[in-house]
Design an enzyme around this catalytic site. Structure first.
Site, PDB file in Angstrom:
ATOM      1  N   PRO A 123       0.721  -1.087   0.041  1.00 48.47           N
ATOM      2  CA  PRO A 123       0.115   0.248  -0.103  1.00 48.47           C
ATOM      3  C   PRO A 123       0.925   1.289  -0.002  1.00 48.47           C
ATOM      4  CG  PRO A 123      -0.621  -1.462   1.751  1.00 48.47           C
ATOM      5  CD  PRO A 123       0.609  -2.225   1.235  1.00 48.47           C
ATOM      6  N   LYS A 124       0.438   2.276  -0.381  1.00 47.35           N
ATOM      7  CA  LYS A 124       1.183   3.759  -0.516  1.00 47.35           C
ATOM      8  C   LYS A 124       0.412   4.538   0.417  1.00 47.35           C
ATOM      9  CE  LYS A 124       2.593   7.648  -3.231  1.00 47.35           C
ATOM     10  NZ  LYS A 124       1.989   8.575  -2.234  1.00 47.35           N
ATOM     11  N   TRP A 125       1.275   4.636   1.641  1.00 47.28           N
ATOM     12  CA  TRP A 125       0.824   5.277   2.755  1.00 47.28           C
ATOM     13  C   TRP A 125       0.682   6.879   2.694  1.00 47.28           C
ATOM     14  CZ3 TRP A 125      -1.504   2.342   6.456  1.00 47.28           C
ATOM     15  CH2 TRP A 125      -1.288   0.869   6.362  1.00 47.28           C
TER      16      TRP A 125
END
Length: 365
Positions: A28-30
Site C-alpha cells: 500500500p502507498k501510505w
C-alpha cells in the site's frame, strides 16, 4: 551514533505509472511523512524526505523505537496519524510545531505510528546493495513480534491482490499502491520504484500570485497561485491554481505576505517582461494568446513553499487545465519539485490512430 548507513539519507523514490506492473512486490502507498529511522542504542534520529531531522516532533515514536526495534538498525518507512476514519494527514501536519509544549500535547492527543517498509542496515550489515526480496525477508525477521505504534507494511507478489488493495484501501485514506522490483537495490534519491495513484498529483513550487479581478485596495483578494517545477536547475512555469472561495482568497493575502520579496531581492521570473526571456523558458507574464489586453502581471514570491496540486493531464510542459489545490507540503523542499515526478503518458503516433495522419504530411496542402 555509528551505523553502516549514517544520516542524512535521501530516500529512494517512486515514479508514477498508470497501471500496476507485473513481476514486482506490491504494498500500500501510505499517506504520511516519509522518514528513515536511525537507531544506535539510545541514539535515535528520524530523517525526512528533505533530509532534515524530525526527531523532536515525535517523542512517542522515539520511545517506541527504543522499545521495539533492534538495537542497531536503519529503516525506511512512513510516519502516519491513524484514526477510526482512516489516515489523517492534516493532524500529522500539525505535529510539526516549534513549541515543545504543543509537540508534547499533540503526541498524546494525536499520536503517530511508523509503518516500516524497507531495511537499509541491521547491526553492522549494510543492506542497500542487496535485492529488495532479501531486504524484505530480513525486515520481516527483524520486526517479528513488533508492537504498535511500530508496524510492518503488508506486501504481496500477486497482481490481482495488489489491484484489490488499490480499490479497497482507498476508503481508509491510502492513496494507491507501490511496486518494487524484487531484484532492485536501494538507490538513494533515485526513482527506481513505481507508484500507482488514484489521481494525478504533483508537488509544485509556489512562485507568485495574481490578484483577483474583484480585488480592491480595501479588500484585497488573491486570484490564482502560480506554480513552478524545476528543470535542469531552472524554475519553469507549469500552471496555476485558482479555485478558491472568497474567504480563502482573503486569507491567502495574509498567509502569503511573509513570502513577498524585499527590495533588491531577485526572483527566477523577474525577467518575464522581456520577450527574449521566453525563449526556452516558460514564464507566467507573457501576453495572453487569446486576449492581448488581459493583464497577466503577477506578484512574485520567494520560491520557498511547496503545495500539492491535482491535475488532469499535461499539454507539453504545462498543466492542460486549471490545477486544483490539495494541500501544503511543508515537508518538501522546492528543489525536489521537478518534472521527473510527473506521470509520462505513452507516446502514440497519430498515424497509428488514423492511417496517414501526421505521417509525411510535409507536401500536403
Amino acid at each position: 551514533m555509528k551505523l553502516p548507513i549514517m544520516p542524512p539519507v535521501a530516500p529512494m523514490l517512486a515514479k508514477s505509472v498508470p497501471t500496476i506492473p507485473a513481476g514486482a512486490s506490491y504494498e500500500p502507498k501510505w499517506d504520511g511523512f516519509r522518514s528513515i529511522i536511525f537507531r544506535d542504542g539510545d541514539d535515535v534520529e528520524f530523517g525526512s524526505r528533505n533530509e532534515k531531522p524530525m526527531t523532536r516532533y515525535f517523542p512517542e515514536l522515539v520511545a517506541a523505537v527504543k522499545a521495539e526495534l533492534p538495537q542497531r538498525c536503519v529503516l525506511d518507512g512512513e510516519i502516519v496519524v491513524a484514526t477510526d476514519a482512516g489516515l489523517d494527514f492534516d493532524a500529522l501536519q500539525q505535529r510539526i510545531h516549534p513549541a515543545v509544549s504543543r509537540v508534547t500535547m499533540l503526541s498524546e492527543k494525536t499520536p503517530a505510528s511508523f509503518i516500516a517498509f524497507d531495511l537499509l542496515s541491521l547491526g553492522d550489515e549494510d543492506y542497500t546493495g542487496r535485492p529488495f526480496a532479501e531486504r524484505r525477508a530480513a525486515l520481516e525477521a527483524a520486526l517479528a513480534g513488533v508492537n504498535s505504534p511500530i508496524h510492518l507494511t503488508p506486501t504481496t507478489t500477486d497482481v490481482a491482490e495488489a489491484q484489490r488493495w488499490f480499490v479497497e484501501f482507498e476508503g481508509a485514506g491510502l492513496d494507491g499502491v507501490i511496486a518494487k522490483p524484487l531484484t532492485g537495490t536501494y538507490q538513494q534519491d533515485k526513482r527506481t520504484m513505481f507508484k500507482i495513484k488514484h489521481v494525478r498529483t504533483a508537488d509544485c513550487v509556489l512562485a507568485g500570485f495574481r490578484w483577483h479581478k474583484g480585488s480592491t485596495e480595501a479588500a484585497p483578494l488573491v486570484g490564482s497561485l502560480l506554480l513552478g517545477l524545476y528543470e535542469q536547475g531552472r524554475l519553469q512555469h507549469v500552471g496555476v491554481v485558482g479555485a478558491f472561495t472568497a474567504l480563502r482568497r482573503a486569507e491567502l493575502v495574509q498567509e502569503l505576505a511573509p513570502l513577498m520579496l524585499a527590495d533588491g531581492e531577485d526572483h527566477p521570473w523577474q525577467e518575464w517582461a522581456s520577450a527574449e526571456a521566453h525563449q526556452g523558458q516558460r514564464l507566467p507574464g507573457s501576453v495572453s494568446r487569446w486576449n492581448a489586453t488581459k493583464d497577466l502581471s503577477f506578484v512574485p514570491l520567494r520560491p520557498e513553499r511547496v503545495l500539492e496540486v491535482k491535475y488532469e493531464h499535461m499539454e507539453g510542459s504545462r498543466f492542460r487545465h486549471l490545477a486544483h489545490f490539495v494541500r501544503w507540503r511543508d515537508d518538501r523542499t522546492p528543489g525536489s519539485c521537478t518534472y521527473e515526478q510527473l506521470e509520462q503518458p505513452l507516446t502514440f503516433a497519430l498515424h497509428d490512430i488514423v492511417p496517414g495522419l501526421g505521417s509525411d504530411q510535409a507536401g500536403l496542402g
